[in-house]
Every structure is written in structure tokens, then in C-alpha cells.
Design a protein around this motif. Structure first.
Motif, mmCIF file in Angstrom:
data_model
loop_
_atom_site.group_PDB
_atom_site.id
_atom_site.type_symbol
_atom_site.label_atom_id
_atom_site.label_comp_id
_atom_site.label_asym_id
_atom_site.label_seq_id
_atom_site.Cartn_x
_atom_site.Cartn_y
_atom_site.Cartn_z
ATOM 1 N N UNK A 99 -11.088 -13.343 10.155
ATOM 2 C CA UNK A 99 -11.528 -12.382 10.940
ATOM 3 C C UNK A 99 -13.065 -12.202 10.246
ATOM 4 N N UNK A 100 -14.252 -12.467 10.791
ATOM 5 C CA UNK A 100 -15.743 -11.851 10.027
ATOM 6 C C UNK A 100 -15.863 -10.472 9.931
ATOM 7 N N UNK A 101 -15.382 -9.713 10.632
ATOM 8 C CA UNK A 101 -15.367 -8.512 10.520
ATOM 9 C C UNK A 101 -14.269 -7.483 9.690
ATOM 10 N N UNK A 102 -13.463 -8.433 8.913
ATOM 11 C CA UNK A 102 -12.503 -7.698 8.069
ATOM 12 C C UNK A 102 -13.011 -7.162 6.859
ATOM 13 N N UNK A 103 -12.912 -5.984 6.569
ATOM 14 C CA UNK A 103 -13.246 -5.410 5.165
ATOM 15 C C UNK A 103 -12.110 -5.274 4.270
ATOM 16 N N UNK A 104 -12.269 -6.387 3.217
ATOM 17 C CA UNK A 104 -11.102 -6.348 2.337
ATOM 18 C C UNK A 104 -11.240 -5.217 1.631
ATOM 19 N N UNK A 105 -12.129 -4.735 0.851
ATOM 20 C CA UNK A 105 -12.110 -3.439 0.106
ATOM 21 C C UNK A 105 -11.488 -2.394 0.915
ATOM 22 N N UNK A 106 -11.809 -2.134 2.062
ATOM 23 C CA UNK A 106 -11.424 -1.066 2.900
ATOM 24 C C UNK A 106 -9.902 -1.243 3.023
ATOM 25 N N UNK A 107 -9.512 -2.580 3.180
ATOM 26 C CA UNK A 107 -8.032 -2.630 3.169
ATOM 27 C C UNK A 107 -7.031 -2.199 2.137
ATOM 28 N N UNK A 108 -7.654 -2.631 0.739
ATOM 29 C CA UNK A 108 -7.106 -2.286 -0.351
ATOM 30 C C UNK A 108 -7.223 -0.792 -0.633
ATOM 31 N N UNK A 109 -8.035 0.149 -0.165
ATOM 32 C CA UNK A 109 -8.170 1.373 -0.464
ATOM 33 C C UNK A 109 -7.051 2.062 0.533
ATOM 34 N N UNK A 110 -7.013 1.453 1.878
ATOM 35 C CA UNK A 110 -6.082 2.125 2.648
ATOM 36 C C UNK A 110 -4.606 1.666 1.878
ATOM 37 N N UNK A 111 -4.314 0.625 1.509
ATOM 38 C CA UNK A 111 -2.812 0.462 0.872
ATOM 39 C C UNK A 111 -2.710 1.492 -0.298
ATOM 40 N N UNK A 112 -3.745 1.679 -1.184
ATOM 41 C CA UNK A 112 -3.671 2.501 -2.116
ATOM 42 C C UNK A 112 -3.165 3.936 -1.730
ATOM 43 N N UNK A 113 -3.980 4.375 -0.611
ATOM 44 C CA UNK A 113 -3.550 5.636 -0.152
ATOM 45 C C UNK A 113 -2.245 5.845 0.586
ATOM 46 N N UNK A 114 -1.702 4.645 1.254
ATOM 47 C CA UNK A 114 -0.355 4.516 1.671
ATOM 48 C C UNK A 114 0.660 4.280 0.569
ATOM 49 N N UNK A 115 0.431 4.083 -0.673
ATOM 50 C CA UNK A 115 1.233 3.853 -1.686
ATOM 51 C C UNK A 115 1.971 2.447 -1.542
ATOM 52 N N UNK A 116 1.101 1.373 -1.043
ATOM 53 C CA UNK A 116 1.712 0.160 -1.124
ATOM 54 C C UNK A 116 1.187 -0.804 -1.822
ATOM 55 N N UNK A 117 2.273 -1.448 -2.529
ATOM 56 C CA UNK A 117 1.801 -2.408 -3.745
ATOM 57 C C UNK A 117 1.279 -3.671 -3.243
ATOM 58 N N UNK A 118 -0.065 -3.970 -3.378
ATOM 59 C CA UNK A 118 -0.516 -5.232 -2.870
ATOM 60 C C UNK A 118 0.107 -6.604 -3.299
ATOM 61 N N UNK A 119 0.820 -6.188 -4.468
ATOM 62 C CA UNK A 119 1.401 -7.575 -5.148
ATOM 63 C C UNK A 119 2.653 -7.784 -4.816
ATOM 64 N N UNK A 120 3.355 -6.701 -3.831
ATOM 65 C CA UNK A 120 4.880 -6.923 -3.369
ATOM 66 C C UNK A 120 4.820 -8.070 -2.282
ATOM 67 N N UNK A 121 6.211 -8.562 -2.233
ATOM 68 C CA UNK A 121 6.365 -9.576 -1.417
ATOM 69 C C UNK A 121 7.036 -9.005 -0.164
#
Length: 238
Positions: free
Chosen positions: A108-130
Motif C-alpha cells: 500500500x502506497x499510503x501505509x505509514x510504517x513509522x506510524x504503525x511502529x508507534x501504535x504497536x509501542x503504545x499498544x505494548x505489542x512486540x514487533x519481533x513477536x511471531x
């Protein structure tokens, strides 16, 4: 006002019919949504909510009538405008959370990767988790992050808080509200009306494949003298 300055509705459904075999799920449905609104699509099981959503997203075709997204029938161009959260988990167990983010960034051309990483952090989700190690509720949080990290014109969320515990629902709703463009439209299908009523601008009641009510939340409260949740329970005898 000239025709060139008149904006078309983000969603316009006209006389939509959908059948599965001999069973008619949508029966001449009419629905128009404009930009900048948060709309609740509300109805009991079997009312046709998910079928309508899939037609809007171009995953199903209707047997009659017309669906227009930003003035066009569902196609590759409209799919680029719609960010869809399905009711069921669709990401593979073999993936890690960050793999899903990279997939969306590439697709998706409109996907904001940095924004997604920020939301994961605020939701306490580990991006390295399977994904195979995540609970159902956490998987749904990741899917929500993926959907809300796009800069879409129409967000379509099918039961976005159905799989999370009550304590997390308010935080999830806050994430939704703070991560969509104000000129976009957010269509939320849910059974948990009391949990989302405070964020809705409009409510749509769907019963037996037809719209039986479409009004602003303020108008419902003023004209009916009750909350959307109370009116829903009265209409559908919950």
C-alpha cells in the motif's frame, strides 16, 4: 454551485441485492455516507452487515443495484481508497509482526510504517513477536494497527473490539480515533454498541438485509429520548 465543485459521497449504495443461492441477504439496500463521519453499522447476526462490507470492499459482487466508492464501482482504484479490517484473523502464524508491517508497506502506497511502529509501542505489542505466540486479542490489535496506519478515504472495520477484553476497548477506540484523517469516513460494524456509541456521528440499523434507520446520534437521542444502545435493544428486542 458548479458540478465541478460538488463532491460525491464516499459511499453510495443504491438498491443493492445479494443472494446466496435462494437466500436473499441484502434486499434493495440504500445507503449514502459522506466524508468526515464515524458511522456505526448496527444489526443482529444475519442482518447482512459483513456481506455489505465485503461488497463495499470489492470482495463480493451484488446481484442487483449499485455500489459506488467515491463515485466509482468497486475496482483496483477504489480498493486503494478503502482500508478494511475483517472480522477474522488473516495473517499467517509463520509471520512476525514486523513482517506484516513490511508487507503492508510494500503493498500500500499510503501505509505509514513509522506510524504503525508507534501504535504497536503504545499498544505494548512486540514487533519481533511471531503471530503464533500472540493471543487472539493481540492479533486483532496488530490487524487494527495495519488498517489504521493507512491514509485511506474510507475505513471499514468489522467487529474491531469484539476479541479484546473490556479493559482494552477504550484504548483501542482511542487508537482508532487518533489515527484516521478527519476528512475520511469510518464505518464500524459491531455488536458492542454501548462501547462505541460515544464516538459515533451516525448510526445505521440493518435488519433483514434492509436499512431500517439511518440518522445522526444526536437526532436519535433528541427525537427518541434514548440512547442508540437503548433504541437498538427496542428495535431488535435484545
Amino acid at each position: 454551485m458548479s458540478e465541478s465543485t460538488v463532491s460525491c459521497p464516499i459511499l453510495d449504495c443504491r438498491g443493492v441485492h445479494k443472494r446466496y443461492g435462494k437466500t436473499e441477504v441484502l434486499r434493495g439496500l440504500d445507503l449514502t455516507l459522506n466524508g468526515g463521519k464515524i458511522v456505526g453499522l448496527l444489526g443482529p447476526n444475519g442482518a447482512g452487515k459483513t456481506t455489505l462490507i465485503k461488497i463495499i470492499c470489492g470482495l463480493l459482487t451484488c446481484n442487483g443495484g449499485e455500489v459506488l466508492v467515491n463515485g466509482k464501482a468497486p475496482c483496483a482504484e477504489t480498493k486503494a481508497l478503502v482500508s478494511y479490517l475483517p472480522e477474522r484473523t488473516y495473517l499467517g502464524d509463520w509471520m512476525k509482526v514486523r513482517d506484516a508491517l513490511r508487507l503492508f508497506r510494500d503493498f500500500y502506497a499510503d501505509f505509514d510504517y513509522d506510524r504503525a511502529m508507534d501504535m504497536l509501542a503504545r499498544l505494548n505489542v512486540d514487533p519481533t513477536a511471531a503471530f503464533k505466540t500472540l493471543s487472539k486479542g493481540t492479533r486483532e490489535k496488530v490487524q487494527l494497527v495495519l488498517v489504521m496506519s493507512r491514509r485511506a478515504k474510507l475505513y471499514v472495520l468489522d467487529e474491531p473490539i469484539g476479541g479484546v477484553d473490556p479493559a482494552a476497548r477504550e484504548f483501542i477506540l482511542s487508537t482508532i480515533l487518533t489515527n484516521y484523517a478527519e476528512d475520511s469516513t469510518l464505518l464500524i460494524s459491531t455488536h458492542l454498541i454501548a462501547d462505541i456509541e460515544s464516538v459515533l456521528d451516525e448510526a445505521v440499523f440493518l435488519k433483514d438485509g434492509q436499512i431500517v434507520l439511518h440518522d445522526t446520534v444526536d437526532s436519535i437521542r433528541q427525537s427518541k429520548g434514548k440512547s442508540v444502545d437503548e433504541l437498538f435493544r427496542e428495535v431488535f428486542k435484545c
